[in-house]
Design a protein around this motif. Structure first.
Motif, PDB file in Angstrom:
ATOM      1  N   UNK A   1       5.671   9.986 -13.009  1.00 22.97           N
ATOM      2  CA  UNK A   1       4.299   9.530 -13.300  1.00 22.97           C
ATOM      3  C   UNK A   1       3.548   9.241 -12.002  1.00 22.97           C
ATOM      4  N   UNK A   2       2.211   9.289 -12.105  1.00 21.69           N
ATOM      5  CA  UNK A   2       1.345   8.908 -10.997  1.00 21.69           C
ATOM      6  C   UNK A   2       0.881   7.462 -11.180  1.00 21.69           C
TER       7      UNK A   2
ATOM      8  N   UNK B   1       0.823  -1.200   0.000  1.00 25.19           N
ATOM      9  CA  UNK B   1       0.000   0.000   0.000  1.00 25.19           C
ATOM     10  C   UNK B   1       0.861   1.255   0.000  1.00 25.19           C
ATOM     11  N   UNK B   2       0.372   2.291  -0.698  1.00 25.76           N
ATOM     12  CA  UNK B   2       1.029   3.582  -0.680  1.00 25.76           C
ATOM     13  C   UNK B   2       0.601   4.400   0.533  1.00 25.76           C
ATOM     14  N   UNK B   3       0.989   5.665   0.530  1.00 28.33           N
ATOM     15  CA  UNK B   3       0.762   6.514   1.707  1.00 28.33           C
ATOM     16  C   UNK B   3      -0.050   7.753   1.377  1.00 28.33           C
ATOM     17  N   UNK B   4      -0.905   7.657   0.377  1.00 28.05           N
ATOM     18  CA  UNK B   4      -1.671   8.821  -0.041  1.00 28.05           C
ATOM     19  C   UNK B   4      -2.593   9.298   1.081  1.00 28.05           C
TER      20      UNK B   4
ATOM     21  N   UNK C   1      -6.759  17.613  -7.365  1.00 26.79           N
ATOM     22  CA  UNK C   1      -6.402  16.837  -6.173  1.00 26.79           C
ATOM     23  C   UNK C   1      -6.232  15.351  -6.450  1.00 26.79           C
ATOM     24  N   UNK C   2      -6.384  14.922  -7.697  1.00 21.06           N
ATOM     25  CA  UNK C   2      -6.393  13.478  -7.947  1.00 21.06           C
ATOM     26  C   UNK C   2      -4.988  12.884  -7.906  1.00 21.06           C
ATOM     27  N   UNK C   3      -4.857  11.671  -7.356  1.00 25.46           N
ATOM     28  CA  UNK C   3      -3.550  11.010  -7.285  1.00 25.46           C
ATOM     29  C   UNK C   3      -3.293  10.046  -8.442  1.00 25.46           C
ATOM     30  N   UNK C   4      -4.175  10.045  -9.451  1.00 26.49           N
ATOM     31  CA  UNK C   4      -4.149   9.000 -10.469  1.00 26.49           C
ATOM     32  C   UNK C   4      -3.375   9.373 -11.720  1.00 26.49           C
TER      33      UNK C   4
ATOM     34  N   UNK D   1       3.639   7.652  -7.368  1.00 26.17           N
ATOM     35  CA  UNK D   1       2.499   6.810  -7.017  1.00 26.17           C
ATOM     36  C   UNK D   1       2.269   6.822  -5.511  1.00 26.17           C
ATOM     37  N   UNK D   2       1.101   7.321  -5.074  1.00 26.27           N
ATOM     38  CA  UNK D   2       0.744   7.263  -3.670  1.00 26.27           C
ATOM     39  C   UNK D   2      -0.289   6.210  -3.346  1.00 26.27           C
TER      40      UNK D   2
END
Length: 329
Positions: free
Chosen positions: A287-288, A155-158, A197-200, A261-262
């Motif tokens: 890149x995200x 898992x990431x830390x977003x 605000x998107x992390x994608x 990538x979060x």
């Protein structure tokens, strides 16, 4: 079951959409295409991430067909146009990731291998990458190679998320006490986010295109994960990090991750690749999470890596021998 057209996201011509029913009675929406032009290079079975749907990948399907590949894809149980599992269809639920493996094996047997030409490859994103790894042992005689985009290995830390070592025991406890079908704490029926605000993805056009499709066809959308989904994801990630999992993997795999990538952990994916002789690792700077929905600067790098890896059908790979190499860029 149908595919859904949108002016910003037209259906690639020649597709065949059909439902298949798994051995445990779940109806899945599938779609398949033959390539645009020859010479025929085989078939790519495309595995989506969590909360995704076939229409989101029309651009990628067109890219693969232009390269000479036939394409098969489908919606996992509980999302997109496949059968939902709970009375609230917005909950992103699965009892166990082994159910997703059932989906993949059934589509491979009933659609990919039954209807489409070889050689066969997998292209999988995020949760789809985790499922590809889980199924790799059984698919090794059917699939030549797998390319995994930002696979769910850690898992990431977003968003200030708690560390995995705390999240996973908590999810397991809540599931054991009967809360498995509830949303994760703070989860909602709709995944609302703005482009800013998107992390994608950093690509505004592709972000808004996907939002427009969901606005036109809201039944394709699901919301947050359930506790059972998260608990099962944790069990799956623990399996990947067991000392015997990577060394036992014989399917040639390319893991493509990104520095921005979060959602998932790039460093955990890299560690996994380093203990897996059949895996290669590539990191795309800047890149995200959604590499196939990213700006062309990043997306083109991913597709170039896919082309090189899938076309490199060496004698060693066909014989099933392991391939060393962990590379980064």
């Amino acid at each position: 079951m149908d595919l859904f057209d949108h002016p910003e996201n037209p259906i690639p011509a020649g597709g065949i959409c059909a439902s298949v029913t798994t051995r445990d009675g779940i109806r899945l929406r599938t779609a398949r295409w033959m390539p645009d032009r020859g010479p025929l290079k085989g078939t790519v079975t495309l595995l989506q991430g969590r909360a995704e749907f076939i229409e989101k990948y029309f651009e990628t399907i067109s890219d693969l067909r232009a390269r000479g590949f036939a394409v098969v894809t489908f919606d996992w149980r509980g999302q997109g146009g496949s059968e939902r599992l709970l009375s609230n269809p917005r909950r992103g639920h699965v009892d166990d990731f082994s159910d997703y493996v059932t989906d993949l094996e059934h589509v491979m047997r009933e659609v990919t291998l039954a209807c489409m030409p070889g050689p066969h490859h997998l292209l999988a994103h995020s949760t789809g990458g985790a499922i590809a790894l889980l199924a790799a042992g059984r698919l090794r005689t059917q699939v030549e190679r797998a390319v995994l985009s930002a696979p769910l290995i850690g898992l990431g830390k977003i968003g200030g998320r708690l560390p995995q070592r705390i999240i996973c025991p908590l999810a397991s406890t809540l599931s054991a006490f009967g809360f498995g079908q509830a949303f994760v704490p703070g989860g909602k029926e709709k995944l609302e986010m703005t482009f800013e605000s998107n992390p994608l993805t950093s690509d505004a056009v592709r972000f808004h295109r996907n939002e427009a499709v969901l606005s036109a066809y809201p039944h394709l959308e699901i919301g947050a994960r359930t506790i059972d989904w998260l608990a099962s994801a944790c069990r799956t990630m623990n399996r990947f990090l067991a000392p015997d999992f990577g060394p036992a993997l014989s399917l040639p795999v390319l893991i493509v991750a990104s520095t921005g990538d979060g959602i998932v952990s790039t460093r955990t994916a890299e560690r996994f690749a380093r203990q897996t002789r059949s895996a290669r690792f590539l990191e795309i700077a800047g890149a995200r999470h959604e590499l196939l929905m990213e700006d062309d600067l990043y997306r083109d790098q991913f597709l170039a890596a896919f082309d090189a890896f899938v076309s490199d059908t060496t004698v060693a790979a066909r014989a099933g021998r392991s391939e060393p190499a962990v590379s980064s860029a």
